[in-house]
Design a protein around this motif. Sequence first.
Motif, PDB file in Angstrom:
ATOM      1  N   MET A   1       0.839  -1.192   0.000  1.00 20.78           N
ATOM      2  CA  MET A   1       0.000   0.000   0.000  1.00 20.78           C
ATOM      3  C   MET A   1       0.874   1.242   0.000  1.00 20.78           C
ATOM      4  O   MET A   1       1.921   1.272   0.620  1.00 20.78           O
ATOM      5  CB  MET A   1      -0.886   0.018   1.256  1.00 20.78           C
ATOM      6  N   SER A   2       0.409   2.277  -0.665  1.00 22.52           N
ATOM      7  CA  SER A   2       1.138   3.535  -0.671  1.00 22.52           C
ATOM      8  C   SER A   2       0.157   4.667  -0.480  1.00 22.52           C
ATOM      9  O   SER A   2      -1.018   4.553  -0.818  1.00 22.52           O
ATOM     10  CB  SER A   2       1.888   3.705  -1.992  1.00 22.52           C
ATOM     11  N   PRO A   3       0.594   5.779   0.087  1.00 20.48           N
ATOM     12  CA  PRO A   3      -0.316   6.888   0.333  1.00 20.48           C
ATOM     13  C   PRO A   3      -0.754   7.538  -0.965  1.00 20.48           C
ATOM     14  O   PRO A   3      -0.060   7.479  -1.974  1.00 20.48           O
ATOM     15  CB  PRO A   3       0.509   7.845   1.192  1.00 20.48           C
ATOM     16  N   VAL A   4      -1.924   8.175  -0.938  1.00 17.59           N
ATOM     17  CA  VAL A   4      -2.391   8.933  -2.088  1.00 17.59           C
ATOM     18  C   VAL A   4      -2.281  10.403  -1.753  1.00 17.59           C
ATOM     19  O   VAL A   4      -2.479  10.817  -0.621  1.00 17.59           O
ATOM     20  CB  VAL A   4      -3.848   8.568  -2.441  1.00 17.59           C
ATOM     21  N   GLY A   5      -1.951  11.223  -2.735  1.00 12.08           N
ATOM     22  CA  GLY A   5      -1.800  12.649  -2.487  1.00 12.08           C
ATOM     23  C   GLY A   5      -0.370  12.987  -2.133  1.00 12.08           C
ATOM     24  O   GLY A   5       0.312  12.253  -1.429  1.00 12.08           O
ATOM     25  N   GLY A 256       7.367   4.190   8.675  1.00 14.43           N
ATOM     26  CA  GLY A 256       7.821   2.863   8.272  1.00 14.43           C
ATOM     27  C   GLY A 256       7.123   1.724   8.976  1.00 14.43           C
ATOM     28  O   GLY A 256       7.709   0.649   9.181  1.00 14.43           O
ATOM     29  N   ALA A 257       5.863   1.917   9.346  1.00 12.17           N
ATOM     30  CA  ALA A 257       5.129   0.899  10.088  1.00 12.17           C
ATOM     31  C   ALA A 257       4.757  -0.282   9.202  1.00 12.17           C
ATOM     32  O   ALA A 257       4.508  -0.129   8.000  1.00 12.17           O
ATOM     33  CB  ALA A 257       3.858   1.501  10.686  1.00 12.17           C
ATOM     34  N   ARG A 258       4.711  -1.466   9.800  1.00 10.26           N
ATOM     35  CA  ARG A 258       4.194  -2.646   9.107  1.00 10.26           C
ATOM     36  C   ARG A 258       2.674  -2.534   9.063  1.00 10.26           C
ATOM     37  O   ARG A 258       2.025  -2.260  10.070  1.00 10.26           O
ATOM     38  CB  ARG A 258       4.611  -3.898   9.872  1.00 10.26           C
ATOM     39  N   ILE A 259       2.068  -2.765   7.912  1.00  8.83           N
ATOM     40  CA  ILE A 259       0.626  -2.617   7.729  1.00  8.83           C
ATOM     41  C   ILE A 259       0.001  -3.989   7.524  1.00  8.83           C
ATOM     42  O   ILE A 259       0.412  -4.750   6.644  1.00  8.83           O
ATOM     43  CB  ILE A 259       0.307  -1.694   6.532  1.00  8.83           C
ATOM     44  N   ASP A 364      -0.778 -15.225   4.678  1.00  5.19           N
ATOM     45  CA  ASP A 364      -1.162 -15.722   3.349  1.00  5.19           C
ATOM     46  C   ASP A 364      -1.907 -17.053   3.433  1.00  5.19           C
ATOM     47  O   ASP A 364      -1.753 -17.926   2.579  1.00  5.19           O
ATOM     48  CB  ASP A 364       0.082 -15.866   2.464  1.00  5.19           C
ATOM     49  N   THR A 365      -2.750 -17.181   4.469  1.00  3.58           N
ATOM     50  CA  THR A 365      -3.459 -18.437   4.712  1.00  3.58           C
ATOM     51  C   THR A 365      -4.843 -18.155   5.261  1.00  3.58           C
ATOM     52  O   THR A 365      -4.984 -17.544   6.331  1.00  3.58           O
ATOM     53  CB  THR A 365      -2.697 -19.309   5.731  1.00  3.58           C
ATOM     54  N   LEU A 366      -5.872 -18.622   4.564  1.00  3.93           N
ATOM     55  CA  LEU A 366      -7.221 -18.557   5.105  1.00  3.93           C
ATOM     56  C   LEU A 366      -7.413 -19.767   6.001  1.00  3.93           C
ATOM     57  O   LEU A 366      -7.253 -20.913   5.555  1.00  3.93           O
ATOM     58  CB  LEU A 366      -8.252 -18.581   3.973  1.00  3.93           C
ATOM     59  N   PRO A 367      -7.740 -19.549   7.286  1.00  5.27           N
ATOM     60  CA  PRO A 367      -7.809 -20.690   8.209  1.00  5.27           C
ATOM     61  C   PRO A 367      -9.069 -21.524   8.002  1.00  5.27           C
ATOM     62  O   PRO A 367     -10.155 -21.003   7.754  1.00  5.27           O
ATOM     63  CB  PRO A 367      -7.823 -20.008   9.582  1.00  5.27           C
ATOM     64  N   ALA A 415       0.026  -6.965   1.415  1.00  4.58           N
ATOM     65  CA  ALA A 415       0.816  -8.087   0.912  1.00  4.58           C
ATOM     66  C   ALA A 415       1.408  -8.847   2.091  1.00  4.58           C
ATOM     67  O   ALA A 415       1.770  -8.249   3.116  1.00  4.58           O
ATOM     68  CB  ALA A 415       1.932  -7.587  -0.003  1.00  4.58           C
ATOM     69  N   PRO A 416       1.519 -10.158   1.999  1.00  6.01           N
ATOM     70  CA  PRO A 416       2.060 -10.942   3.124  1.00  6.01           C
ATOM     71  C   PRO A 416       3.500 -10.593   3.399  1.00  6.01           C
ATOM     72  O   PRO A 416       4.257 -10.221   2.480  1.00  6.01           O
ATOM     73  CB  PRO A 416       1.906 -12.388   2.664  1.00  6.01           C
ATOM     74  N   ARG A 417       3.890 -10.740   4.650  1.00  3.45           N
ATOM     75  CA  ARG A 417       5.288 -10.495   4.999  1.00  3.45           C
ATOM     76  C   ARG A 417       6.183 -11.587   4.405  1.00  3.45           C
ATOM     77  O   ARG A 417       5.807 -12.759   4.393  1.00  3.45           O
ATOM     78  CB  ARG A 417       5.454 -10.499   6.523  1.00  3.45           C
ATOM     79  N   PRO A 418       7.365 -11.230   3.919  1.00  6.41           N
ATOM     80  CA  PRO A 418       8.282 -12.270   3.428  1.00  6.41           C
ATOM     81  C   PRO A 418       8.625 -13.235   4.550  1.00  6.41           C
ATOM     82  O   PRO A 418       8.837 -12.843   5.699  1.00  6.41           O
ATOM     83  CB  PRO A 418       9.524 -11.467   2.980  1.00  6.41           C
ATOM     84  N   ARG A 419       8.642 -14.508   4.233  1.00  8.73           N
ATOM     85  CA  ARG A 419       8.968 -15.504   5.247  1.00  8.73           C
ATOM     86  C   ARG A 419      10.463 -15.501   5.544  1.00  8.73           C
ATOM     87  O   ARG A 419      11.295 -15.394   4.654  1.00  8.73           O
ATOM     88  CB  ARG A 419       8.557 -16.906   4.767  1.00  8.73           C
ATOM     89  N   ARG A 420      10.772 -15.649   6.839  1.00 13.49           N
ATOM     90  CA  ARG A 420      12.164 -15.804   7.218  1.00 13.49           C
ATOM     91  C   ARG A 420      12.625 -17.210   6.821  1.00 13.49           C
ATOM     92  O   ARG A 420      11.813 -18.125   6.678  1.00 13.49           O
ATOM     93  CB  ARG A 420      12.318 -15.598   8.730  1.00 13.49           C
TER      94      ARG A 420
END
Length: 424
Positions: A1-5, A256-259, A364-367, A415-420
């Motif tokens: 996601m990115s800000p608009v404006g 720089g927050a995780r969304i 990235d998983t629907l339970p 978007a899902p976080r990259p897996r470690r």
Amino acid sequence: MSPVGGDGVSGRAVVTGIGVVAPSGIGADAHWATVTARERRTGPITLFDPAGYPTRVGGEVPGFEATAWVEQRRLVQTDRWTHLGFAATRLALADAGLPERAPDPYGYAVTLASSSGGNLFGQRELQRLWGGTSRTVGAYQSIAWFYAASVGQLSIHHQFKGPCGVLVAEAAGGLDSLAHAVRTIRRGTPVVIAGATECPLSPYALACQLRSGLLSDVSDPRRAYRPFDRDAQGYVPAEGGAVFVVEELGHAVSRGARIYGEVTGWAATHDAAPTRPDAAEATHYARAMWQALERAGVDPSEVDVVFPDALGVPAHDRAEADALRSVFGDRPPPVSTQKPLTGRAHQGGSALDVATALLAFAHDTLPASAGPDDPAEGCELDFLREHRTPRHRVALVAARGFDGFNTALVVRGAAPRPRRPAEA
């Protein structure tokens, strides 16, 4: 996601922190582990002796010690319901990477939902009044039970002095709080604490719930709460819930927050009729779902999963299934409910469903759904039987409050976080 404006101020509301304190565990990771393992966490009520009541099964937060989350001077002024709120809020702030004391007090607000209030505190004080020799109550009886007590105590403790409020619509209130948080952000407050906790496990609270005729009296925790199932006989009460940091998108991006995701649409309607165990009506509930999708700009075909109210009362389960079919046609999206694992925590339960939805997108998983095993007639929906990867990253969360409240909320996952490497 990115800000608009160009100025970085979008008016869009995203979730940057999740705090869970529920029967599924303390912390978002513990909750997610319980959900994906489909581990049942309901059992005999221990907060008081329920031997004289037909309902003796509930969902309690395991290993919760209020002293680990609340300073002593506030501990004696407040109820367990508020203690759970303190814990969930601290977890959410830490998850969002925000300080516990606001650097700009008027840029932070608190808007939570409530229904039964501080009933354990009130029960104790009234027992002292009528059963003790002093014939008195403590000085904090006048505020600890009050439905707005958690909002007030949290705003004082954290010095969040922006527009604060409490939403009261029983289970629907947990979603209403998030909708109100979005409105508050659009009016200029960049950070809002939203969500809900609940503690309805006291003699007084249980007696009030029994009056509705909607509680399960099955003593086996494995069979007591079975929404949409042929064996459904009512719900199991539970404590706990979830609290969120809801943040203006530009504010979140700038630090720089995780969304986790964005609240993109919501709607609330009312049946104008009391809730009865033997009858339910779905028209206004369906209208709330339609309006939420429309306001979110989401086509019904884009919804990956629905987290339903799942009351566990046959007439209401059928009405909910009818509502979903009227919105989505003959092929509703997959449906998943975790309430049989935890019990129904009223407004805390719908907030917990939002936490599950956002964590599903983060992982990235629907339970898979925790039931039903044998869908009742009229409740033949597409219940998720196995975990699944989301396609559009859109979830619809719906809730119904006693005596006619209906709310639906649409969240779109980031978007899902990259897996470690250790998770790969």
